[in-house]
Scaffold this motif. Structure first.
Motif, PDB file in Angstrom:
ATOM      1  N   UNK A 208       0.826  -1.205   0.000  1.00 29.02           N
ATOM      2  CA  UNK A 208       0.000   0.000   0.000  1.00 29.02           C
ATOM      3  C   UNK A 208       0.860   1.255   0.000  1.00 29.02           C
ATOM      4  N   UNK A 209       1.995   1.193   0.666  1.00 31.20           N
ATOM      5  CA  UNK A 209       2.904   2.345   0.732  1.00 31.20           C
ATOM      6  C   UNK A 209       3.272   2.824  -0.661  1.00 31.20           C
ATOM      7  N   UNK A 210       3.502   1.888  -1.568  1.00 28.56           N
ATOM      8  CA  UNK A 210       3.901   2.245  -2.934  1.00 28.56           C
ATOM      9  C   UNK A 210       2.764   2.901  -3.714  1.00 28.56           C
ATOM     10  N   UNK A 211       1.535   2.756  -3.229  1.00 27.48           N
ATOM     11  CA  UNK A 211       0.373   3.273  -3.952  1.00 27.48           C
ATOM     12  C   UNK A 211      -0.153   4.594  -3.394  1.00 27.48           C
ATOM     13  N   UNK A 212       0.287   4.956  -2.201  1.00 28.81           N
ATOM     14  CA  UNK A 212      -0.275   6.141  -1.550  1.00 28.81           C
ATOM     15  C   UNK A 212      -0.034   7.409  -2.343  1.00 28.81           C
ATOM     16  N   UNK A 213       1.155   7.571  -2.878  1.00 29.81           N
ATOM     17  CA  UNK A 213       1.488   8.809  -3.582  1.00 29.81           C
ATOM     18  C   UNK A 213       0.509   9.076  -4.726  1.00 29.81           C
TER      19      UNK A 213
END
Length: 219
Positions: A208-213
């Motif tokens: 999910x971290x990679x998708x937040x931006x």
């Protein structure tokens, strides 16, 4: 809450003072007589013992502790103490200090570590956070759930400026934990509106971290 700290050096004693100020019971353990500076933390329990030995941990009554902090300056000691605390005494929460970043990969659940704290990594993350706008910066990792605390500062060009929290769909396994605005920490409500300069704190899985931006910045 009773908390044991393996390692009564500067780091261990500093942690002990903070925990005592917060109303906890603290036991400091160290095998070096020179480290037993009892007058520096007079309200703590003190035990001269080797945190890597079962007999010492029996004397410490580690089974009665809710948390073990492995805070010595030796990564090998911290790993062994963590493993014994978790497997032999069932300590619910084990926090371990990482002294050398090259050893970071070892500090996981297989060694009984719930939370690993790497000072170099934290300092580097804080530097990144201070200078990065529009990028997701990992501040901290929670080993037990494989989740991370990450930060994103909204630039003027963010696609979410003027939108409310409920209007922005986050990826699965990501949650907005707080908004830092003008030095204040805000618990986000669905009707709160994002503005430029907001520092957003998320708890998110690595995926999910990679998708937040992409939820906040046009790519």
């Amino acid at each position: 809450m009773r908390i044991a700290i393996a390692g009564a050096g500067n780091v261990g004693r500093a942690i002990a003072r903070e925990l005592l100020d917060n109303g906890h019971q603290v036991l400091l353990i160290d095998r070096d007589p020179k480290a037993l500076k009892i007058d520096s933390v007079p309200d703590a329990e003190w035990l001269m013992a080797d945190a890597c030995e079962i007999a010492s941990l029996d004397n410490a009554q580690l089974n009665k502790c809710a948390v073990l902090v492995a805070a010595t300056g030796d990564d090998k000691v911290n790993l062994v103490a963590s493993l014994l605390g978790k497997t032999e005494y069932g300590v619910p929460r084990v926090v371990a200090r990482i002294n050398h970043p090259k050893n970071e990969w070892l500090f996981d659940q297989s060694w009984g570590v719930d939370v690993a704290v790497s000072t170099p990594r934290i300092i580097a993350a804080l530097v990144e956070e201070a200078v990065s706008v529009g990028d997701v910066v990992r501040l901290f990792s929670f080993r037990r759930g494989q989740a991370n605390l990450v930060e994103l500062t909204l630039p003027d060009s963010s696609t979410c400026i003027g939108k409310t929290v409920e209007e922005v769909t986050l990826p699965d396994d990501a949650s907005l934990a707080a908004i830092v605005r003008d030095g204040r920490v805000i618990a986000p409500a669905p009707s709160d509106v994002f503005i430029a300069g907001d520092e957003l704190l998320f708890v998110a899985s690595a995926t999910a971290e990679d998708l937040i931006k992409g939820c906040f910045i046009a790519q």
